[in-house]
Motif scaffolding. Sequence first.
Motif, short mmCIF file in Angstrom:
data_model
loop_
_atom_site.label_atom_id
_atom_site.label_comp_id
_atom_site.label_asym_id
_atom_site.label_seq_id
_atom_site.Cartn_x
_atom_site.Cartn_y
_atom_site.Cartn_z
N PRO A 59 -3.92 -37.40 -37.96
CA PRO A 59 -4.82 -37.31 -39.12
C PRO A 59 -4.10 -37.70 -40.40
O PRO A 59 -2.89 -37.52 -40.55
CB PRO A 59 -5.21 -35.83 -39.14
N SER A 108 -9.57 -36.19 -42.47
CA SER A 108 -9.95 -36.54 -41.09
C SER A 108 -11.46 -36.52 -40.90
O SER A 108 -11.98 -37.12 -39.95
CB SER A 108 -9.27 -35.58 -40.11
N ASN A 129 -7.04 -30.95 -43.02
CA ASN A 129 -7.95 -31.80 -42.26
C ASN A 129 -9.05 -32.40 -43.14
O ASN A 129 -10.07 -32.86 -42.62
CB ASN A 129 -8.58 -30.99 -41.12
N ARG A 170 -3.20 -37.26 -44.36
CA ARG A 170 -3.03 -36.18 -45.32
C ARG A 170 -2.94 -36.77 -46.72
O ARG A 170 -2.22 -37.76 -46.95
CB ARG A 170 -1.75 -35.39 -45.03
#
Length: 568
Positions: free
Chosen positions: A206, A183, A180, A208
């Motif tokens: 999200p 994000s 995360n 990556r």
Amino acid sequence: MATAERPKARQSQLVTTYGVGSLFPAGDQSFMICGIDEWDEKWSPPVEEPRLARSLGVHTFRAPSTGKRNGDVPVVRFPTYHYCPQCRRLDRHWKFDAKKMQCPDCLRDLTPSRFVACCENGHIEDFPYFNWAHRGSDVPDGPHRMMLESQGASSSLADIVIRCSCGVPAHDLDGSFGRNALSKIKGCDGKRPWLPDAPDEQCEKPLRALQRGSSNVWFGAVRSSISIPPWSSPTAQFVTKHWAVLEHVPESALAAALPAMIEGRPGLSVEGVVDVVRQRKGLETTTQPSDQDLRDEEYRALIDGNEGGPLDTFQCVPVDVDERVQALVAQVSRANRLREVRALQGFSRVTPMITDTTNPRLARLSETHLQWLPATEVLGEGIFVRLSEDAITTWEEQSLARQRHQLLDQSLQRRAVESGAPIMSAPSARFIAIHSLAHALLQELSLDAGYPIGSLRERIYAEESQAGLLIYTASSDAAGSLGGLAALADEQHFADTLSAALSRAGWCSNDPVCSESGPSGTDGLNLAACHACLLLPETSCEHRNIFLDRVSLVGNIESLTGGLVSSL
């Protein structure tokens, strides 16, 4: 590309390895393969396989251009962020000398960014260097000139530092690859650079951070099918070649039109052509078959066999089974000729997705729906093996089979909890055993037949009431046409090969660690399987080298009991 030397790839790679949306490394440069609506169809010859086309909801397939006569497959430059290896300036490539791809200050060739940002819906964009460098700070006005510096102490992310001329504190990339991490600074913009004119999509997934050469930047969703009767016959090939005309001719007029068309073509008859035309039209009105429907038809065709003529692309003949292996093997067939069509239907990133035409998370190959998909065909040979249903059923009832299956099922549940992937059940215990047997047998056949192991491929049939495997040549280059694989299906040769494969599988050089280890490999989806025993090159395994277990095949390492072949 307007360069002296164009990057090159084999035609088959543009479906399986460097398909639409993938990153293609070309020396010190990096490109992305464009969507098929950017391809020039006149340079992409048709590839026919009616059963597979119907299953994928298209009319036909087309092979990627061979690059002759300027018919190159189109690409775009990606990632757009590049840096100068001397002054370390980091910027979009068009802000340097984009024509020469050089730094105008240092006259050094630019290097593409090592990192990209992807989401599970297939979107991809540049790593957000600007957002990462300015996180936790107010973005001041004025010019921003970023620098990508390497401390040189190690090759870790902590030694890669992003600086900006605006004066914000420098940030290294340590932690940027966390699940995360991105994000917190940026959401997915839904970018699809392989479709240059397509608008961005709305996306909630999200981002990556991944290395651009990482295997999980692109997972191709490839579907394949073996040509089987009647579609493998010369009559069907004739109908396919002239289908654009024959599909519009009323059946009542076919008998009058066909004699002139088939004149001088031995083996063709008016009645045979009419029958295939009727079946082809009927195929287009039936319910869209699933991948499993196609596999079921293949399995029945392989069992039934077909001697065929010299032009038939499916020639499969049962041979005698040596008494030494009859307790396990019910049928062995010599496939002197096989034709396989492999089609790319979509792709995913970050995590592989189920290859299914109804899967909405597969990224599309074109902005608008086209009536064709990229595909390649391979002609080769192989060996089909059908195992005894009684032997398989008896083994499935044993405690070891249930225990090993449960271990893999638990791994899948853990993966779903940790990654948010859809909850799936492990394939059946018979699949695990047959898949493991196929890997052991393929390795031994490679040694005996003289084929490079990467040019052989497996095909598993392990649904309820199925217990078969097909090992065949999978390479479209010279390594896939050496000959000699089908000859090993003969009674004594096959028994010797199977015995040697099982003997080799009984012990691994990494034992006892390999045989006693718990779930291992990708997401813990293998048990007793490693590179010293069962794992194969990625071109050889249709299931990405997962769901393998040598113990299910040969039994516990201490007593060699409980495995599928322990009683042999």
